[in-house]
Design a protein around this motif. Structure first.
Motif, PDB file in Angstrom:
ATOM      1  N   SER A  83       1.055  -1.479   0.262  1.00 20.63           N
ATOM      2  CA  SER A  83       0.030  -0.538  -0.214  1.00 20.63           C
ATOM      3  C   SER A  83       1.124   1.264  -0.275  1.00 20.63           C
ATOM      4  O   SER A  83       0.405   2.192  -0.608  1.00 20.63           O
ATOM      5  N   LEU A  84       1.395   0.948   0.508  1.00 14.59           N
ATOM      6  CA  LEU A  84       2.584   2.089   0.872  1.00 14.59           C
ATOM      7  C   LEU A  84       3.750   2.393  -0.373  1.00 14.59           C
ATOM      8  O   LEU A  84       4.415   3.949  -0.766  1.00 14.59           O
ATOM      9  N   PHE A  85       4.673   1.358  -1.088  1.00  7.57           N
ATOM     10  CA  PHE A  85       5.530   2.323  -1.924  1.00  7.57           C
ATOM     11  C   PHE A  85       4.929   1.050  -2.909  1.00  7.57           C
ATOM     12  O   PHE A  85       4.354   0.465  -3.577  1.00  7.57           O
ATOM     13  N   GLU A  86       5.095   2.256  -3.920  1.00  4.92           N
ATOM     14  CA  GLU A  86       5.008   1.478  -5.570  1.00  4.92           C
ATOM     15  C   GLU A  86       5.645   0.590  -6.202  1.00  4.92           C
ATOM     16  O   GLU A  86       7.281   0.441  -6.535  1.00  4.92           O
ATOM     17  N   THR A  87       5.092  -0.148  -6.318  1.00  2.00           N
ATOM     18  CA  THR A  87       6.254  -1.412  -7.386  1.00  2.00           C
ATOM     19  C   THR A  87       7.349  -1.879  -6.863  1.00  2.00           C
ATOM     20  O   THR A  87       8.558  -1.216  -7.101  1.00  2.00           O
ATOM     21  N   ALA A  88       6.939  -2.466  -5.323  1.00  2.00           N
ATOM     22  CA  ALA A  88       8.095  -2.704  -4.461  1.00  2.00           C
ATOM     23  C   ALA A  88       8.193  -3.992  -4.180  1.00  2.00           C
ATOM     24  O   ALA A  88       6.769  -4.670  -4.702  1.00  2.00           O
ATOM     25  N   TYR A  89       8.935  -4.390  -3.850  1.00  2.00           N
ATOM     26  CA  TYR A  89       9.285  -5.850  -2.961  1.00  2.00           C
ATOM     27  C   TYR A  89      10.016  -6.241  -2.162  1.00  2.00           C
ATOM     28  O   TYR A  89      10.919  -5.065  -1.412  1.00  2.00           O
ATOM     29  N   ILE A  90      10.323  -6.880  -1.140  1.00  2.00           N
ATOM     30  CA  ILE A  90      10.949  -6.869   0.421  1.00  2.00           C
ATOM     31  C   ILE A  90      12.055  -7.684  -0.290  1.00  2.00           C
ATOM     32  O   ILE A  90      12.085  -8.737  -0.931  1.00  2.00           O
ATOM     33  N   GLY A  91      13.939  -6.961  -0.224  1.00  2.00           N
ATOM     34  CA  GLY A  91      14.685  -7.859  -0.198  1.00  2.00           C
ATOM     35  C   GLY A  91      15.795  -7.843   0.513  1.00  2.00           C
ATOM     36  O   GLY A  91      15.419  -6.986   1.291  1.00  2.00           O
ATOM     37  N   GLY A  92      16.656  -7.293  -0.308  1.00  2.00           N
ATOM     38  CA  GLY A  92      17.945  -7.579   0.732  1.00  2.00           C
ATOM     39  C   GLY A  92      18.212  -8.812   1.737  1.00  2.00           C
ATOM     40  O   GLY A  92      18.032  -9.133   2.290  1.00  2.00           O
ATOM     41  N   TRP A  93      18.866  -7.504   3.228  1.00  2.00           N
ATOM     42  CA  TRP A  93      19.053  -7.983   4.213  1.00  2.00           C
ATOM     43  C   TRP A  93      17.855  -8.866   4.645  1.00  2.00           C
ATOM     44  O   TRP A  93      17.744  -9.566   5.370  1.00  2.00           O
ATOM     45  N   SER A  94      15.863  -8.005   4.598  1.00  2.00           N
ATOM     46  CA  SER A  94      15.015  -8.989   5.467  1.00  2.00           C
ATOM     47  C   SER A  94      14.509  -9.731   4.488  1.00  2.00           C
ATOM     48  O   SER A  94      14.135 -10.930   5.093  1.00  2.00           O
ATOM     49  N   ALA A  95      14.892  -9.880   3.121  1.00  2.00           N
ATOM     50  CA  ALA A  95      14.464 -11.511   2.101  1.00  2.00           C
ATOM     51  C   ALA A  95      15.831 -12.126   2.997  1.00  2.00           C
ATOM     52  O   ALA A  95      15.647 -13.607   2.700  1.00  2.00           O
ATOM     53  N   ALA A  96      16.878 -12.187   2.941  1.00  2.00           N
ATOM     54  CA  ALA A  96      17.945 -12.449   3.773  1.00  2.00           C
ATOM     55  C   ALA A  96      17.128 -13.838   4.655  1.00  2.00           C
ATOM     56  O   ALA A  96      17.260 -14.812   4.922  1.00  2.00           O
ATOM     57  N   GLU A  97      17.164 -13.129   5.818  1.00  2.00           N
ATOM     58  CA  GLU A  97      16.762 -12.599   7.403  1.00  2.00           C
ATOM     59  C   GLU A  97      14.874 -13.973   7.107  1.00  2.00           C
ATOM     60  O   GLU A  97      15.110 -15.298   7.437  1.00  2.00           O
ATOM     61  N   HIS A  98      14.177 -14.204   5.977  1.00  2.00           N
ATOM     62  CA  HIS A  98      12.955 -14.582   5.851  1.00  2.00           C
ATOM     63  C   HIS A  98      13.483 -15.802   4.952  1.00  2.00           C
ATOM     64  O   HIS A  98      12.547 -16.986   5.674  1.00  2.00           O
ATOM     65  N   TRP A  99      14.498 -16.121   4.317  1.00  2.00           N
ATOM     66  CA  TRP A  99      14.769 -17.512   3.762  1.00  2.00           C
ATOM     67  C   TRP A  99      15.731 -17.574   4.883  1.00  2.00           C
ATOM     68  O   TRP A  99      16.417 -19.354   4.272  1.00  2.00           O
ATOM     69  N   ASP A 100      16.339 -17.840   5.984  1.00  2.00           N
ATOM     70  CA  ASP A 100      17.202 -18.027   6.581  1.00  2.00           C
ATOM     71  C   ASP A 100      18.600 -18.347   6.504  1.00  2.00           C
ATOM     72  O   ASP A 100      19.583 -18.828   6.255  1.00  2.00           O
ATOM     73  N   LEU A 101      18.806 -17.152   5.321  1.00  2.00           N
ATOM     74  CA  LEU A 101      20.033 -17.007   4.331  1.00  2.00           C
ATOM     75  C   LEU A 101      21.006 -16.335   5.373  1.00  2.00           C
ATOM     76  O   LEU A 101      22.383 -16.471   5.488  1.00  2.00           O
ATOM     77  N   THR A 102      20.489 -16.241   6.461  1.00  2.00           N
ATOM     78  CA  THR A 102      21.733 -15.409   7.597  1.00  2.00           C
ATOM     79  C   THR A 102      21.309 -15.145   8.936  1.00  2.00           C
ATOM     80  O   THR A 102      20.073 -15.953   9.718  1.00  2.00           O
ATOM     81  N   GLU A 103      22.017 -15.466  10.483  1.00  2.00           N
ATOM     82  CA  GLU A 103      21.677 -15.284  11.913  1.00  2.00           C
ATOM     83  C   GLU A 103      20.933 -13.768  12.367  1.00  2.00           C
ATOM     84  O   GLU A 103      20.708 -14.238  13.014  1.00  2.00           O
ATOM     85  N   GLN A 104      21.688 -13.084  11.366  1.00  2.00           N
ATOM     86  CA  GLN A 104      21.459 -12.140  11.760  1.00  2.00           C
ATOM     87  C   GLN A 104      19.946 -11.146  11.648  1.00  2.00           C
ATOM     88  O   GLN A 104      19.665 -11.753  11.425  1.00  2.00           O
ATOM     89  N   ILE A 105      19.945 -10.424  12.512  1.00  2.00           N
ATOM     90  CA  ILE A 105      18.755 -10.009  13.406  1.00  2.00           C
ATOM     91  C   ILE A 105      18.847  -8.437  12.600  1.00  2.00           C
ATOM     92  O   ILE A 105      19.791  -8.023  13.195  1.00  2.00           O
ATOM     93  N   PHE A 106      17.945  -7.549  11.422  1.00  2.00           N
ATOM     94  CA  PHE A 106      17.911  -6.363  11.385  1.00  2.00           C
ATOM     95  C   PHE A 106      17.118  -5.971  12.042  1.00  2.00           C
ATOM     96  O   PHE A 106      15.596  -6.596  12.356  1.00  2.00           O
TER      97      PHE A 106
END
Length: 265
Positions: A83-106
């Motif tokens: 709703s807030l951001f035009e033509t957008a997707y979650i990516g970068g460190w947030s996607a890495a967290e989602h897919w368990d590619l990292t143990e870091q918490i952002f």
């Protein structure tokens, strides 16, 4: 007075049942069967009463009844991204967290958008969003995740790596991006064909150089050869935020001191 409040609450409830916790002036007008100018007035009254908060122009969120300060905190802040951001997707460190590619918490959420970025940082509902631009033709390799009744786009694991090697800053720096890359290779048991396909489609010489160099250091010889063919002329920094002082001429990439230590881990 109580009767009027009850009716107003019923109308708000009707809006929420039809739209979810995030809604626009147009949504309210459609659900209540009124003109947009009247919907704007109703939303203004609801905001004054502390029932809703304006997230940005024309977009509102309901305030939970149990909230004492009129604040809205989302159980999963991803829900407001479409709703807030035009033509957008979650990516970068947030996607890495989602897919368990990292143990870091952002503490913030990375959003890649093809829209105009006037402000890079937004704090909404107590959550900090960090925006980064991404051309529309590079909006591929995403999956939809359901958050409540809202579909939210998130880059898949391979596209997450491509994006982070395109802009190491959205991956928490090249060292963390390398860690995520290594974890993906381990999880896929060394399968890298999809990464190569994505790199070719992304068509960035810098991505080929950075990812190929790191892949070669990790012993992924065939993968590195595939990317070597797509590297561009000129030189790039392995991590623009941490300029290197040594040039790997084969890959046209400037690397920082001790990069091989974490690249070979």
């Amino acid at each position: 007075m109580e009767a009027r409040l009850s009716k107003a609450r019923q109308r708000l409830g009707l809006v929420l049942r039809n739209t979810g916790p995030i809604f626009t002036v147009a949504d309210v007008a459609d659900v209540l069967g009124i003109e947009r100018v009247d919907a704007s007035k109703i939303l203004s009254r609801w905001a004054t009463q502390g029932w809703v908060v304006r997230l940005r122009r024309g977009i509102y969120a309901a305030v939970p009844l149990e909230s004492s300060g009129g604040d809205v905190v989302f159980e999963n802040p991803w829900v407001i991204v479409p709703s807030l951001f035009e033509t957008a997707y979650i990516g970068g460190w947030s996607a890495a967290e989602h897919w368990d590619l990292t143990e870091q918490i952002f503490s913030s959420i990375c959003v890649l958008t093809a829209g105009n970025i006037r402000r890079k940082h937004h704090t909404i509902g107590g959550t900090r969003f960090v925006l980064s631009s991404m051309r529309g033709d590079r909006h591929f390799g995403t999956r939809f995740e359901w958050v409540g009744n809202q579909r939210v786009a998130v880059s898949d694991p391979e596209k997450t790596i491509i994006d982070m090697f395109h802009k190491p800053s959205i991956g928490g720096g090249i060292q963390h991006a390398t860690e995520c890359f290594r974890n993906l290779v381990r999880a896929s048991q060394g399968e890298t064909d999809k990464l190569v396909d994505y790199a070719q489609r992304f068509a960035s010489g810098a991505v080929n150089k950075r990812l190929g160099l790191i892949g070669e250091a990790m012993g992924l010889s065939e993968f590195a050869r595939s990317l070597f063919a797509g590297k561009s002329a000129g030189n790039v920094q392995l991590d623009p935020k941490n300029p290197g002082d040594r040039l790997i001429t084969r890959w046209g990439t400037w690397v920082p001191t001790h990069w091989e230590r974490w690249a070979h881990e």
